[in-house]
Write an enzyme that holds these catalytic residues in place. Structure first.
Site, PDB file in Angstrom:
ATOM      1  N   CYS A  52       0.766  -1.221   0.060  1.00  0.00           N
ATOM      2  CA  CYS A  52      -0.137  -0.074  -0.123  1.00  0.00           C
ATOM      3  C   CYS A  52       0.847   1.303  -0.074  1.00  0.00           C
ATOM      4  O   CYS A  52       1.832   1.380   0.627  1.00  0.00           O
ATOM      5  CB  CYS A  52      -0.962   0.011   1.125  1.00  0.00           C
ATOM      6  SG  CYS A  52      -2.047   1.540   1.421  1.00  0.00           S
ATOM      7  N   CYS A 107       0.472   4.666   6.945  1.00  0.00           N
ATOM      8  CA  CYS A 107      -0.087   4.624   8.132  1.00  0.00           C
ATOM      9  C   CYS A 107       1.016   3.735   9.166  1.00  0.00           C
ATOM     10  O   CYS A 107       1.157   2.623   8.849  1.00  0.00           O
ATOM     11  CB  CYS A 107      -1.489   3.915   8.061  1.00  0.00           C
ATOM     12  SG  CYS A 107      -2.655   4.503   6.806  1.00  0.00           S
ATOM     13  N   CYS A 128       0.215  -0.015  10.167  1.00  0.00           N
ATOM     14  CA  CYS A 128      -0.217  -0.918   9.221  1.00  0.00           C
ATOM     15  C   CYS A 128       1.005  -1.920   8.648  1.00  0.00           C
ATOM     16  O   CYS A 128       1.889  -1.178   8.160  1.00  0.00           O
ATOM     17  CB  CYS A 128      -1.023  -0.190   8.144  1.00  0.00           C
ATOM     18  SG  CYS A 128      -1.761  -1.335   7.127  1.00  0.00           S
ATOM     19  N   CYS A 137     -17.278  -8.982   4.756  1.00  0.00           N
ATOM     20  CA  CYS A 137     -16.211  -7.566   4.324  1.00  0.00           C
ATOM     21  C   CYS A 137     -14.897  -7.780   3.536  1.00  0.00           C
ATOM     22  O   CYS A 137     -14.325  -8.856   3.766  1.00  0.00           O
ATOM     23  CB  CYS A 137     -16.030  -6.800   5.502  1.00  0.00           C
ATOM     24  SG  CYS A 137     -17.360  -6.688   6.570  1.00  0.00           S
ATOM     25  N   CYS A 144     -19.456   2.417   7.450  1.00  0.00           N
ATOM     26  CA  CYS A 144     -18.888   1.902   8.556  1.00  0.00           C
ATOM     27  C   CYS A 144     -17.584   2.616   8.896  1.00  0.00           C
ATOM     28  O   CYS A 144     -16.657   2.740   7.987  1.00  0.00           O
ATOM     29  CB  CYS A 144     -18.279   0.329   8.240  1.00  0.00           C
ATOM     30  SG  CYS A 144     -17.499  -0.313   9.560  1.00  0.00           S
ATOM     31  N   ARG A 162     -18.500  -2.103  17.232  1.00  0.00           N
ATOM     32  CA  ARG A 162     -17.958  -3.320  16.862  1.00  0.00           C
ATOM     33  C   ARG A 162     -16.542  -3.632  17.485  1.00  0.00           C
ATOM     34  O   ARG A 162     -15.613  -2.503  17.250  1.00  0.00           O
ATOM     35  CB  ARG A 162     -17.669  -3.594  15.302  1.00  0.00           C
ATOM     36  CG  ARG A 162     -17.046  -4.861  14.974  1.00  0.00           C
ATOM     37  CD  ARG A 162     -16.797  -5.006  13.634  1.00  0.00           C
ATOM     38  NE  ARG A 162     -18.031  -5.087  12.733  1.00  0.00           N
ATOM     39  CZ  ARG A 162     -18.411  -4.620  11.595  1.00  0.00           C
ATOM     40  NH1 ARG A 162     -17.640  -3.720  10.878  1.00  0.00           N
ATOM     41  NH2 ARG A 162     -19.632  -4.500  11.184  1.00  0.00           N
TER      42      ARG A 162
END
Length: 346
Positions: free
Chosen positions: A56, A60, A63, A100, A191, A263
């Site tokens: 990616c 971040c 991550c 998901c 979400c 969640r």
């Protein structure tokens, strides 16, 4: 009815006051709000699959999928539609009602959209709700996913606006708000939540929940992640968050967003049964289950079901429905026939 109207004008002072209530009082208030709006003995079950892993371009700091850091993560290309559908079928057999799909992208490219749309259509045909997290979305791509039948789009705010640049520099906080706006404009459900335990101050946890609750429409699902520290990422040695502080975050989220599903997401592997049970009492009513959440370990499905049974709870059953997005996907399918597939979890 909820104990109080849904509000979009929370102040930092008010959120701080909730967080600082005596622990038992806070849990009682949160549990009361939960019982006023949900069956307290049901938990919604979702399964998350990484459909494209690693490399990616975002930075971040939490991550393992970021291409900026050296982790042991094995990179994978976008997987085939058939493999996604097979995983969705297995998830449904184990009790999931929502499937998901997450891809380690800054944003989906035009060339990927046909495959992504096909994934949504075929998973939806299994009778599952569908959710995707693919990075930033412009208005056109949001509408394309809506037309494919996507129910939910996940795009976390991650942390407070004030702490955000300490965690991510390759996209702005406003970029995230813009994506959520595009998802709403397209008619999909949102979400959106965040991650706690990233070295932030308590004020940043207040700020994260305040941003979520004060959106023009509160997210239907609010995942609260506890940082999973991964070797090779800049946050691998950050201090652990006190577990009571995490439970306070869950309880405050429930009070501020009374109609949202709250969640338990990443970090459950480090939570014992008693802590998870306290989170359920504080208003959490959704979990991801399966062996992995994208790239981080997660409690096994059997262990989750054993805990749910031990608490006298039940998985929430999905009610059949026919929304505009699904109708659009069915119409598209008929037309086609006539004319001739640790980034953080949702």
């Amino acid at each position: 009815m909820e104990l109080a109207p849904v509000r979009h004008d929370w102040t930092h002072k008010e959120v701080k006051a909730l967080f600082e209530m005596p622990f038992n009082d806070l849990l009682f208030k949160a549990a009361s709000v939960h019982r006023a709006n949900f069956n307290p003995n049901e938990v919604q079950i979702s399964t998350l699959l990484s459909i494209k892993t690693g490399a990616c371009p975002e930075d971040c700091k939490y991550c393992p999928q970021s291409g900026h850091y050296k982790t042991d993560l094995e990179r994978e290309r976008l997987i085939e539609v058939e493999k996604v559908v097979e995983q969705a079928r297995l998830a449904k057999e184990k009790g999931a009602t929502r499937f998901c799909m997450g891809a380690a992208w800054s944003d989906p490219k035009d060339r990927d959209m046909p495959y992504i749309s096909q994934m949504v259509k075929e998973v939806k045909e299994l009778g599952l709700e569908t959710c995707m997290t693919l990075g930033m979305l412009d208005n056109d791509k949001a509408h394309a996913l809506r037309d494919a039948g996507l129910d939910y789009y996940n795009h976390n705010l991650d942390t407070s606006p004030e702490y955000y640049e300490q965690i991510i520099t390759t996209r702005t906080f406003q970029d995230r708000l813009d994506t959520i706006g595009n998802v709403r404009d397209a008619g999909m459900k949102v979400c959106s939540g965040g991650i706690v335990g990233m070295g932030e101050q308590a004020a940043d946890r207040f700020g994260l929940l305040m941003q979520l609750a004060n959106l023009p429409q509160q997210p239907e699902s609010v995942p609260i992640n506890m940082l999973v520290k991964v070797k090779g990422t800049p946050l691998e040695n950050v201090d652990d968050l006190d577990h009571f502080e995490f439970i306070r975050t869950i309880a405050t989220a429930r009070i501020m967003m009374p109609l949202s599903y709250v969640r338990l997401s990443a970090g459950r592997n480090a939570m014992n049964e008693q802590m998870q049970s306290m989170c359920f009492f504080a208003g959490a009513n959704s979990i991801f289950y399966g062996d992995k959440l994208l790239t981080t370990e997660n409690p096994e499905a059997d262990a989750d079901m054993n805990l749910i049974r031990k608490l006298g709870m039940n998985p929430e059953k999905r009610h059949d429905y026919s929304d505009e997005a699904y109708e659009a996907s069915l119409s598209s399918a008929v037309a086609d026939k006539a004319t001739s597939e640790m980034f953080y979890e949702a």
